[in-house]
Design a protein around this motif. Structure first.
Motif, PDB file in Angstrom:
ATOM      1  N   SER A  43       0.825  -1.206   0.000  1.00 24.83           N
ATOM      2  CA  SER A  43       0.000   0.000   0.000  1.00 24.83           C
ATOM      3  C   SER A  43       0.861   1.259   0.000  1.00 24.83           C
ATOM      4  CB  SER A  43      -0.933  -0.004   1.211  1.00 24.83           C
ATOM      5  OG  SER A  43      -1.840   1.081   1.164  1.00 24.83           O
ATOM      6  N   LEU A  44       1.931   1.236   0.786  1.00 25.69           N
ATOM      7  CA  LEU A  44       2.841   2.380   0.796  1.00 25.69           C
ATOM      8  C   LEU A  44       3.495   2.576  -0.569  1.00 25.69           C
ATOM      9  CD1 LEU A  44       4.633   2.050   4.258  1.00 25.69           C
ATOM     10  CD2 LEU A  44       3.075   3.862   3.520  1.00 25.69           C
ATOM     11  N   LEU A  45       3.880   1.472  -1.188  1.00 28.48           N
ATOM     12  CA  LEU A  45       4.503   1.545  -2.510  1.00 28.48           C
ATOM     13  C   LEU A  45       3.530   2.124  -3.532  1.00 28.48           C
ATOM     14  CD1 LEU A  45       6.890   0.858  -4.376  1.00 28.48           C
ATOM     15  CD2 LEU A  45       5.881  -1.418  -4.674  1.00 28.48           C
ATOM     16  N   MET A  46       2.265   1.662  -3.502  1.00 24.94           N
ATOM     17  CA  MET A  46       1.263   2.156  -4.440  1.00 24.94           C
ATOM     18  C   MET A  46       0.952   3.629  -4.202  1.00 24.94           C
ATOM     19  SD  MET A  46       0.339  -0.166  -6.662  1.00 24.94           S
ATOM     20  CE  MET A  46       2.129  -0.413  -6.729  1.00 24.94           C
ATOM     21  N   THR A  47       0.892   4.021  -2.932  1.00 22.21           N
ATOM     22  CA  THR A  47       0.632   5.431  -2.614  1.00 22.21           C
ATOM     23  C   THR A  47       1.757   6.313  -3.133  1.00 22.21           C
ATOM     24  OG1 THR A  47      -0.620   4.833  -0.626  1.00 22.21           O
ATOM     25  CG2 THR A  47       0.212   7.079  -0.759  1.00 22.21           C
ATOM     26  N   ALA A  48       2.993   5.887  -2.902  1.00 19.18           N
ATOM     27  CA  ALA A  48       4.139   6.654  -3.385  1.00 19.18           C
ATOM     28  C   ALA A  48       4.169   6.700  -4.908  1.00 19.18           C
ATOM     29  CB  ALA A  48       5.432   6.043  -2.850  1.00 19.18           C
ATOM     30  N   LEU A  57      -6.335   6.695  -8.947  1.00 21.53           N
ATOM     31  CA  LEU A  57      -6.755   5.399  -8.414  1.00 21.53           C
ATOM     32  C   LEU A  57      -5.743   4.785  -7.461  1.00 21.53           C
ATOM     33  CD1 LEU A  57      -6.484   2.535 -11.072  1.00 21.53           C
ATOM     34  CD2 LEU A  57      -5.120   4.608 -11.118  1.00 21.53           C
ATOM     35  N   LEU A  58      -4.487   5.277  -7.498  1.00 22.07           N
ATOM     36  CA  LEU A  58      -3.452   4.736  -6.614  1.00 22.07           C
ATOM     37  C   LEU A  58      -3.430   5.419  -5.249  1.00 22.07           C
ATOM     38  CD1 LEU A  58      -0.458   4.297  -9.091  1.00 22.07           C
ATOM     39  CD2 LEU A  58      -2.102   2.581  -8.322  1.00 22.07           C
ATOM     40  N   GLN A  59      -4.396   6.278  -4.984  1.00 17.29           N
ATOM     41  CA  GLN A  59      -4.433   6.992  -3.709  1.00 17.29           C
ATOM     42  C   GLN A  59      -5.341   6.318  -2.689  1.00 17.29           C
ATOM     43  OE1 GLN A  59      -2.376   9.539  -3.209  1.00 17.29           O
ATOM     44  NE2 GLN A  59      -1.676   9.354  -5.331  1.00 17.29           N
ATOM     45  N   TYR A  60      -5.989   5.229  -3.064  1.00 18.56           N
ATOM     46  CA  TYR A  60      -6.982   4.607  -2.197  1.00 18.56           C
ATOM     47  C   TYR A  60      -6.562   3.193  -1.820  1.00 18.56           C
ATOM     48  CZ  TYR A  60      -9.722   8.488  -4.011  1.00 18.56           C
ATOM     49  OH  TYR A  60     -10.151   9.734  -4.367  1.00 18.56           O
ATOM     50  N   HIS A  64      -5.459  -0.382  -3.922  1.00 16.77           N
ATOM     51  CA  HIS A  64      -4.178  -1.076  -3.752  1.00 16.77           C
ATOM     52  C   HIS A  64      -4.409  -2.576  -3.655  1.00 16.77           C
ATOM     53  CE1 HIS A  64      -2.654   2.872  -1.702  1.00 16.77           C
ATOM     54  NE2 HIS A  64      -2.834   3.010  -3.001  1.00 16.77           N
ATOM     55  N   ARG A  65      -5.378  -2.962  -2.819  1.00 15.27           N
ATOM     56  CA  ARG A  65      -5.678  -4.391  -2.650  1.00 15.27           C
ATOM     57  C   ARG A  65      -6.253  -4.983  -3.930  1.00 15.27           C
ATOM     58  NH1 ARG A  65      -7.282  -2.185   2.368  1.00 15.27           N
ATOM     59  NH2 ARG A  65      -9.468  -2.069   1.710  1.00 15.27           N
ATOM     60  N   ALA A  66      -7.122  -4.226  -4.610  1.00 16.09           N
ATOM     61  CA  ALA A  66      -7.724  -4.731  -5.844  1.00 16.09           C
ATOM     62  C   ALA A  66      -6.664  -4.979  -6.914  1.00 16.09           C
ATOM     63  CB  ALA A  66      -8.778  -3.748  -6.354  1.00 16.09           C
TER      64      ALA A  66
END
Length: 351
Positions: A43-48, A57-60, A64-66
Motif C-alpha cells: 500500500s505504501l509503494l502504491m501510494t508513493a 486510483l493509486l491513492q486509495y 491497492h488491494r484490488a
C-alpha cells in the motif's frame, strides 16, 4: 547508477514511512499478521507511486488491494488454465465457480444464523475443493465423461446456494451480489491476505509438479505406464483450479470467473509455438487485461469483472488477427495445442 526521479521518490517514500501492522478484526489476524505487513508495504509503494505519477486510483487503499489481487489472478488463472485448455476441461472453471458460490452462501448462512464470524471466502475454498474432488470421484467411479460429472456438481452447488439464500433471504440476498458480480471496493485486507496464501500454494505446487502435470495432460496412458499416479495428479489439478476460482471470485464474481482461466490461454495459443511460450504469453495477456480492466472500471465506474473480461476478449481477438497475419506471411509452422513441447517435458517427467 542514478535512479529516475519518479523511482527515487517511490523508494524514498516507502523507506521513510515504515508500515504499521494492519488489522482486519478477524480471528485469523494472528495467523495472517506477516501477510498484513506485506500488504502495508504494498500500500505504501502504491501510494508513493500514485504521488509520483499523479494517478488518482493509486491513492486509495481498496484500489491497492484490488490491483494486487488482480495481478495475482493474472498469474494464477492462466497458469492453471493452460493445463485445463490442453486437457479440454475449459468448463470446469464454470462448474467450480458455481460451487464456490454455494460455499459463499454457506459462510454467509453460518454468519447470519449462528454468528460464527467465519470468512465466506474460507468456506468457499473448502466447498470448491470438495466439489473438485467430487468431480474426479464421479468420473472414476461411474466411468462418466468429465462434462457429465461437472454438470452434476455445477447444478448441485448452485442449487445448494439458492436454497441457503432462500432460507435467510433478508441477510443473504443483499450480501451475495458482491460475490456474484465482483466488486473492487469489497476486497478486504483479510481477503487479500487469503488470496496471497492461495497464490503461494498454487504457484509453488505447479513449480514442483510441472513436468508430471504436463505428462499427464498430454498422454495419460503413457504417464500411467511410466509409474506416475495419474488419478492423484488429476485431483491436484482440479483442486488447484478450485483455489484459483475462489481467489478470482473477489473481483471477477462467480459469473465471470471462468473466463480468466480460458480467454488469455486461448489468445496465447494463437501466437505461441510451444507450451512454455504459451504459458508465458497467457500470463502477459491476462495481466494486461487485468490492469487495463481495473483502470477502465475505476474511471468509468463500471463493474470490474465485466470490464476485465471484455478487455480479455478484445485482446483475444487481436491475437487471432495476429495469428492469421502470421499464417498469411507463410510463418505457419506453429504446432497444434495438443503437441507443443509435449515430448521433451514428458520424457523429463518419466525419468
Amino acid at each position: 547508477m542514478t535512479l529516475p526521479a519518479g523511482a527515487a521518490a517511490v523508494l524514498g517514500a516507502v523507506a521513510a514511512s515504515p508500515p504499521a501492522p494492519l488489522q482486519s478484526g478477524s480471528a485469523l489476524d494472528p495467523v495472517l499478521a506477516p501477510i498484513y505487513y506485506l500488504l502495508d508495504l504494498w500500500s505504501l509503494l502504491m501510494t508513493a507511486l500514485g504521488d509520483a505519477t499523479g494517478l488518482e486510483l493509486l491513492q486509495y487503499g481498496f484500489m491497492h488491494r484490488a490491483i494486487l489481487v488482480g495481478l495475482c489472478i493474472g498469474v494464477m488463472a492462466p497458469l492453471i488454465g493452460t493445463f485445463l485448455v490442453h486437457r479440454q476441461l475449459a468448463l470446469i472453471g464454470d462448474a467450480l465457480a458455481h460451487t464456490a458460490f454455494a460455499g459463499v452462501a454457506v459462510g454467509l448462512f453460518l454468519n447470519g444464523v449462528l454468528s460464527l464470524g467465519v470468512s465466506p471466502y474460507l468456506t468457499a475454498v473448502v466447498v470448491a475443493v470438495l466439489a473438485a474432488l467430487l468431480i474426479e470421484v464421479i468420473s472414476e467411479v461411474t466411468d462418466a465423461y468429465n462434462d457429465v460429472s461437472m454438470a452434476i456438481v455445477l447444478s448441485t452447488g448452485f442449487a445448494l446456494g439458492t436454497v441457503l439464500i432462500s432460507l435467510n433471504a433478508g441477510g443473504l440476498a443483499v450480501g451475495i451480489n458482491q460475490y456474484l458480480f465482483g466488486n473492487l471496493s469489497t476486497v478486504s485486507a483479510e481477503n487479500a491476505a487469503i488470496l496471497l496464501v492461495l497464490f503461494a500454494v498454487i504457484v509453488g505446487t505447479v513449480a514442483l509438479t510441472r513436468n508430471q502435470l504436463l505428462y499427464v495432460t498430454f498422454d495419460e496412458t503413457a504417464a500411467e505406464v511410466s509409474g506416475i499416479p495419474v488419478n492423484w495428479y488429476n485431483r491436484v489439478m482440479v483442486m488447484l483450479t478450485a483455489l484459483v476460482v475462489v481467489g478470482a471470485m473477489q473481483i471477477m464474481g462467480v459469473i465471470l470467473v471462468a473466463a480468466m482461466l480460458v480467454v488469455p490461454v486461448a489468445g496465447a495459443s494463437q501466437v505461441s509455438r510451444s507450451f512454455g511460450e504459451s504459458l508465458l504469453v497467457s500470463v502477459v495477456l491476462a495481466e494486461l487485461a487485468v490492469l487495463l480492466g481495473i483502470g477502465a472500471a475505476y474511471y468509468g465506474e463500471a463493474t470490474a469483472g465485466g470490464v476485465i473480461v471484455l478487455v480479455a476478449v478484445a485482446i483475444y481477438a487481436l491475437a487471432v488477427v495476429a495469428g492469421k497475419l502470421r499464417e498469411a506471411r507463410g510463418d505457419d509452422d506453429a504446432p497444434e495445442l495438443g503437441g507443443i513441447d509435449a515430448e521433451d517435458d514428458a520424457a523429463t517427467a518419466s525419468d
